[in-house]
Design an enzyme around this catalytic site. Structure first.
Site, PDB file in Angstrom:
ATOM      1  N   HIS A 129      21.474  19.615  60.378  1.00 16.54           N
ATOM      2  CA  HIS A 129      20.757  18.348  60.250  1.00 16.54           C
ATOM      3  C   HIS A 129      19.691  18.239  61.330  1.00 16.54           C
ATOM      4  CE1 HIS A 129      24.007  15.968  57.798  1.00 16.54           C
ATOM      5  NE2 HIS A 129      23.603  17.078  57.211  1.00 16.54           N
ATOM      6  N   GLU A 176      18.913  15.938  63.623  1.00 27.01           N
ATOM      7  CA  GLU A 176      19.325  15.540  64.980  1.00 27.01           C
ATOM      8  C   GLU A 176      20.011  16.723  65.669  1.00 27.01           C
ATOM      9  OE1 GLU A 176      20.074  14.138  62.074  1.00 27.01           O
ATOM     10  OE2 GLU A 176      20.301  11.965  62.230  1.00 27.01           O
ATOM     11  N   CYS A 187      24.066  10.713  60.330  1.00 30.03           N
ATOM     12  CA  CYS A 187      25.241  10.737  59.447  1.00 30.03           C
ATOM     13  C   CYS A 187      26.508  10.522  60.253  1.00 30.03           C
ATOM     14  CB  CYS A 187      25.309  12.055  58.691  1.00 30.03           C
ATOM     15  SG  CYS A 187      25.546  13.491  59.748  1.00 30.03           S
ATOM     16  N   CYS A 216      26.399  13.865  62.937  1.00 39.49           N
ATOM     17  CA  CYS A 216      25.395  13.690  63.993  1.00 39.49           C
ATOM     18  C   CYS A 216      25.746  12.524  64.914  1.00 39.49           C
ATOM     19  CB  CYS A 216      24.009  13.508  63.377  1.00 39.49           C
ATOM     20  SG  CYS A 216      23.459  15.018  62.552  1.00 39.49           S
TER      21      CYS A 216
HETATM   22 ZN   LIG Z   1      23.582  14.479  60.364  1.00 33.17          ZN
END
Ligand SMILES: [Zn+2]
Length: 184
Positions: free
Chosen positions: A71, A73, A108, A118
């Site tokens: 992801h 981040e 998330c 994250c």
């Molecule tokens: Zn995430």
């Protein structure tokens, strides 16, 4: 002797708000999101790590930039950690004590893949004295309830003393980029 008002009023200290322009930074995060390969099972998200004291962008990332199902981040954190020869879980040791993460979509809190969400990656960034290194999360849009239902991440971040702030004005473009790989 007559002092003018302008001489007797102290000049206000420059504040964090003066150093960074949240919308400009969110636009930069959106530029990152546009580099993410569109996929039906992901949102294309972009993120930045920013030193709020200086406004310096420390790291940039987008969904699936780093190898694996990564992801935005997470990519920011991994890249900054790698630049300092550290594993991601120790990145807080080298982050400035007043770091913010800008992300086009709220981080998330649940991952179908079983990877660490994250939200938890942000919470675990601790400076050497154990304080949270990432103090603020600036987000462009809330996560649509497409894959995992309502995102409880904001509440969890706030519980850990991390402020979540919505930066308005780019929602439409952020969502268009985020869902580029989805069936319409
Ligand atoms: Zn995430």
């Amino acid at each position: 002797m007559c002092l003018q008002d302008s001489e007797s009023v102290p000049v206000p200290q420059e504040t964090v708000e003066d150093v960074v322009d949240h919308k400009v930074l969110m636009q930069e995060a959106l530029q990152e999101a546009k580099q993410s390969p569109p996929k039906p099972s992901n949102f294309c998200v972009g993120a930045l790590l920013v030193d709020l004291e200086t406004g310096e962008v420390l790291s940039r990332g987008y969904t699936l930039e780093v190898e694996g199902n990564t992801h935005a981040e997470q990519c920011c954190l991994i890249k900054f950690a790698q630049a300092h020869d550290l594993p991601e879980e120790r990145v807080g040791e080298v982050l400035p004590s007043n770091t913010a993460i800008y992300t086009t979509m709220e981080p998330c809190n649940m991952r179908l893949s079983g990877s660490l969400p994250c939200v938890d990656r942000i919470i675990r960034t601790k400076t050497k004295d154990g304080a949270a290194a990432i103090k603020k999360v600036y987000l462009g849009v809330q996560e649509p309830e497409k894959f995992v239902g309502e995102n409880q991440g904001r509440a969890k971040l706030q519980e850990h003393g991390i402020e979540c702030i919505h930066v308005p004005g780019l929602e439409e473009e952020i969502l268009k980029v985020a869902t580029a790989g989805h069936q319409k």
